[in-house]
Write a protein that holds these residues in place. Sequence first.
Motif, PDB file in Angstrom:
ATOM      1  N   ARG A   1       0.785  -4.494  -0.785  1.00 57.14           N
ATOM      2  CA  ARG A   1       1.235  -3.902   0.476  1.00 57.14           C
ATOM      3  C   ARG A   1       1.304  -2.386   0.455  1.00 57.14           C
ATOM      4  O   ARG A   1       1.306  -1.757   1.498  1.00 57.14           O
ATOM      5  CB  ARG A   1       2.613  -4.481   0.841  1.00 57.14           C
ATOM      6  CG  ARG A   1       2.548  -5.945   1.218  1.00 57.14           C
ATOM      7  CD  ARG A   1       3.916  -6.487   1.524  1.00 57.14           C
ATOM      8  NE  ARG A   1       4.753  -6.546   0.331  1.00 57.14           N
ATOM      9  CZ  ARG A   1       5.987  -7.052   0.318  1.00 57.14           C
ATOM     10  NH1 ARG A   1       6.522  -7.499   1.433  1.00 57.14           N
ATOM     11  NH2 ARG A   1       6.675  -7.100  -0.791  1.00 57.14           N
ATOM     12  N   HIS A   2       1.370  -1.796  -0.700  1.00 54.31           N
ATOM     13  CA  HIS A   2       1.543  -0.344  -0.770  1.00 54.31           C
ATOM     14  C   HIS A   2       0.349   0.318  -1.437  1.00 54.31           C
ATOM     15  O   HIS A   2       0.492   1.189  -2.283  1.00 54.31           O
ATOM     16  CB  HIS A   2       2.840   0.004  -1.493  1.00 54.31           C
ATOM     17  CG  HIS A   2       4.042  -0.604  -0.859  1.00 54.31           C
ATOM     18  ND1 HIS A   2       4.479  -0.240   0.396  1.00 54.31           N
ATOM     19  CD2 HIS A   2       4.864  -1.594  -1.270  1.00 54.31           C
ATOM     20  CE1 HIS A   2       5.543  -0.957   0.712  1.00 54.31           C
ATOM     21  NE2 HIS A   2       5.796  -1.789  -0.280  1.00 54.31           N
ATOM     22  N   ASP A   3      -0.823  -0.107  -1.064  1.00 52.66           N
ATOM     23  CA  ASP A   3      -2.043   0.484  -1.588  1.00 52.66           C
ATOM     24  C   ASP A   3      -2.882   0.990  -0.437  1.00 52.66           C
ATOM     25  O   ASP A   3      -2.966   0.358   0.610  1.00 52.66           O
ATOM     26  CB  ASP A   3      -2.831  -0.550  -2.395  1.00 52.66           C
ATOM     27  CG  ASP A   3      -3.975   0.087  -3.165  1.00 52.66           C
ATOM     28  OD1 ASP A   3      -5.042   0.254  -2.557  1.00 52.66           O
ATOM     29  OD2 ASP A   3      -3.775   0.420  -4.340  1.00 52.66           O
ATOM     30  N   GLN A   4      -3.551   2.144  -0.617  1.00 48.64           N
ATOM     31  CA  GLN A   4      -4.275   2.765   0.484  1.00 48.64           C
ATOM     32  C   GLN A   4      -5.401   1.891   1.018  1.00 48.64           C
ATOM     33  O   GLN A   4      -5.658   1.840   2.209  1.00 48.64           O
ATOM     34  CB  GLN A   4      -4.851   4.113   0.057  1.00 48.64           C
ATOM     35  CG  GLN A   4      -5.477   4.895   1.221  1.00 48.64           C
ATOM     36  CD  GLN A   4      -6.047   6.224   0.792  1.00 48.64           C
ATOM     37  OE1 GLN A   4      -6.174   6.494  -0.388  1.00 48.64           O
ATOM     38  NE2 GLN A   4      -6.401   7.049   1.755  1.00 48.64           N
TER      39      GLN A   4
ATOM     40  N   ARG B   1       1.066 -12.350   5.999  1.00 51.21           N
ATOM     41  CA  ARG B   1       1.258 -13.433   5.036  1.00 51.21           C
ATOM     42  C   ARG B   1       0.734 -14.758   5.599  1.00 51.21           C
ATOM     43  O   ARG B   1       0.011 -15.498   4.926  1.00 51.21           O
ATOM     44  CB  ARG B   1       2.743 -13.550   4.678  1.00 51.21           C
ATOM     45  CG  ARG B   1       3.042 -14.569   3.581  1.00 51.21           C
ATOM     46  CD  ARG B   1       4.550 -14.635   3.359  1.00 51.21           C
ATOM     47  NE  ARG B   1       5.070 -13.356   2.909  1.00 51.21           N
ATOM     48  CZ  ARG B   1       5.146 -12.988   1.641  1.00 51.21           C
ATOM     49  NH1 ARG B   1       4.726 -13.795   0.690  1.00 51.21           N
ATOM     50  NH2 ARG B   1       5.642 -11.818   1.315  1.00 51.21           N
ATOM     51  N   GLN B   2       1.084 -15.039   6.825  1.00 50.18           N
ATOM     52  CA  GLN B   2       0.648 -16.286   7.441  1.00 50.18           C
ATOM     53  C   GLN B   2      -0.865 -16.299   7.657  1.00 50.18           C
ATOM     54  O   GLN B   2      -1.521 -17.335   7.495  1.00 50.18           O
ATOM     55  CB  GLN B   2       1.375 -16.495   8.778  1.00 50.18           C
ATOM     56  CG  GLN B   2       2.873 -16.708   8.643  1.00 50.18           C
ATOM     57  CD  GLN B   2       3.219 -17.861   7.716  1.00 50.18           C
ATOM     58  OE1 GLN B   2       2.586 -18.921   7.754  1.00 50.18           O
ATOM     59  NE2 GLN B   2       4.224 -17.656   6.868  1.00 50.18           N
ATOM     60  N   ALA B   3      -1.421 -15.132   8.015  1.00 50.06           N
ATOM     61  CA  ALA B   3      -2.870 -15.049   8.222  1.00 50.06           C
ATOM     62  C   ALA B   3      -3.623 -15.305   6.918  1.00 50.06           C
ATOM     63  O   ALA B   3      -4.654 -15.986   6.899  1.00 50.06           O
ATOM     64  CB  ALA B   3      -3.246 -13.683   8.788  1.00 50.06           C
ATOM     65  N   LEU B   4      -3.095 -14.768   5.819  1.00 48.07           N
ATOM     66  CA  LEU B   4      -3.742 -14.975   4.529  1.00 48.07           C
ATOM     67  C   LEU B   4      -3.654 -16.427   4.086  1.00 48.07           C
ATOM     68  O   LEU B   4      -4.617 -16.981   3.535  1.00 48.07           O
ATOM     69  CB  LEU B   4      -3.110 -14.069   3.477  1.00 48.07           C
ATOM     70  CG  LEU B   4      -3.658 -12.641   3.405  1.00 48.07           C
ATOM     71  CD1 LEU B   4      -2.825 -11.807   2.451  1.00 48.07           C
ATOM     72  CD2 LEU B   4      -5.103 -12.648   2.965  1.00 48.07           C
TER      73      LEU B   4
ATOM     74  N   VAL C   1      -3.042 -17.434  -2.905  1.00 41.41           N
ATOM     75  CA  VAL C   1      -2.683 -16.170  -2.262  1.00 41.41           C
ATOM     76  C   VAL C   1      -1.578 -15.519  -3.077  1.00 41.41           C
ATOM     77  O   VAL C   1      -0.634 -16.179  -3.498  1.00 41.41           O
ATOM     78  CB  VAL C   1      -2.195 -16.392  -0.816  1.00 41.41           C
ATOM     79  CG1 VAL C   1      -1.754 -15.064  -0.201  1.00 41.41           C
ATOM     80  CG2 VAL C   1      -3.273 -17.036   0.032  1.00 41.41           C
ATOM     81  N   GLU C   2      -1.732 -14.229  -3.323  1.00 42.37           N
ATOM     82  CA  GLU C   2      -0.694 -13.500  -4.053  1.00 42.37           C
ATOM     83  C   GLU C   2      -0.390 -12.200  -3.343  1.00 42.37           C
ATOM     84  O   GLU C   2      -1.298 -11.427  -3.015  1.00 42.37           O
ATOM     85  CB  GLU C   2      -1.128 -13.238  -5.495  1.00 42.37           C
ATOM     86  CG  GLU C   2      -0.042 -12.515  -6.295  1.00 42.37           C
ATOM     87  CD  GLU C   2      -0.256 -12.630  -7.803  1.00 42.37           C
ATOM     88  OE1 GLU C   2       0.203 -11.713  -8.517  1.00 42.37           O
ATOM     89  OE2 GLU C   2      -0.857 -13.616  -8.255  1.00 42.37           O
ATOM     90  N   PHE C   3       0.903 -11.957  -3.094  1.00 39.25           N
ATOM     91  CA  PHE C   3       1.362 -10.701  -2.508  1.00 39.25           C
ATOM     92  C   PHE C   3       2.065  -9.900  -3.599  1.00 39.25           C
ATOM     93  O   PHE C   3       2.755 -10.461  -4.449  1.00 39.25           O
ATOM     94  CB  PHE C   3       2.348 -10.967  -1.367  1.00 39.25           C
ATOM     95  CG  PHE C   3       1.733 -11.630  -0.184  1.00 39.25           C
ATOM     96  CD1 PHE C   3       1.314 -10.886   0.909  1.00 39.25           C
ATOM     97  CD2 PHE C   3       1.552 -13.011  -0.150  1.00 39.25           C
ATOM     98  CE1 PHE C   3       0.733 -11.508   2.002  1.00 39.25           C
ATOM     99  CE2 PHE C   3       0.977 -13.634   0.930  1.00 39.25           C
ATOM    100  CZ  PHE C   3       0.563 -12.883   2.014  1.00 39.25           C
ATOM    101  N   SER C   4       1.862  -8.601  -3.575  1.00 37.87           N
ATOM    102  CA  SER C   4       2.441  -7.783  -4.628  1.00 37.87           C
ATOM    103  C   SER C   4       3.007  -6.490  -4.055  1.00 37.87           C
ATOM    104  O   SER C   4       2.439  -5.889  -3.149  1.00 37.87           O
ATOM    105  CB  SER C   4       1.375  -7.451  -5.679  1.00 37.87           C
ATOM    106  OG  SER C   4       1.897  -6.579  -6.665  1.00 37.87           O
TER     107      SER C   4
END
Length: 275
Positions: free
Chosen positions: A39-42, A62-65, A78-81
């Motif tokens: 989430r915090h990458d350009q 999140r839901q779209a992924l 799916v992984e969120f970081s």
Amino acid sequence: MSPCLVVLTDFFAVSNRALSYAAGLAVPLKAHLLLLHARHDQLLAPDEFGSYHTWAGEEKTRQALKKLAAAQAVPTEVEFSDDSIAETVREIIGERELLAVVLGQPGFEDAPRGLVARTAMGLLRRAACPLLVVPAMGWDKFPPRRLLLAVDGDPFNVGPHHRAIYRLLHALKGTLEVVHITDDEHERPTASALLASVTQNDLVEDATDAPLHLHERYHTRVASGVLTEAAQLEADMLVVVARHHSFMGNLFHRSVTAQLIQESPIPVLVLPAED
């Protein structure tokens, strides 16, 4: 667990053009996909879309992924970081058998020139993993069976990363040819030395049964010479060995690897060399 292809998804997950390419490769490679969203990458979450950094915006992403993962023809995680891409990829390498990280062009307009190349070079510097960079267009020839390896004439060692290209060639019944561009700044190596650097890395199953075909050309600009030869040979994928000095930040604009990532109209597989 099967080997995995990590796909970097941009903030508009449904517009990620690299996903279909990675999913197509996953079938013959008997691999699964991991959709990574930092989430915090350009590249993956550009600052100009600040409204998407709200709780509601991130939940929508999140839901779209998750919906996108469920729609794939191959097993997909799916992984969120909250960490950087490189930190997350290093963790994945420690937990899974990673074949490659797949990057595509950003799914937003007016992206800064060289954004994907800088992201790729940063990953190489911090995570040292094979990268597959998929252009916005030019990957209609699928599956890729004609691979072209660009070499600079010096010995190299890609270590365990040779498995990425070996598996591609084996699974897709592909062929590998080699190109070397001679310019005004470097001495021309012998053909035997060029081919020896390739065979010593076990990139092909048996070079004695099917000798590698070497293409040597002269061009004042190495990257342009490689891309010209790739077009003439109708290559489906370009393979590049990235040395440590080529992805150091202060040498970015001089790096042939960065230029090829930025300019190639066909997918580029980058293998980091061990120093």
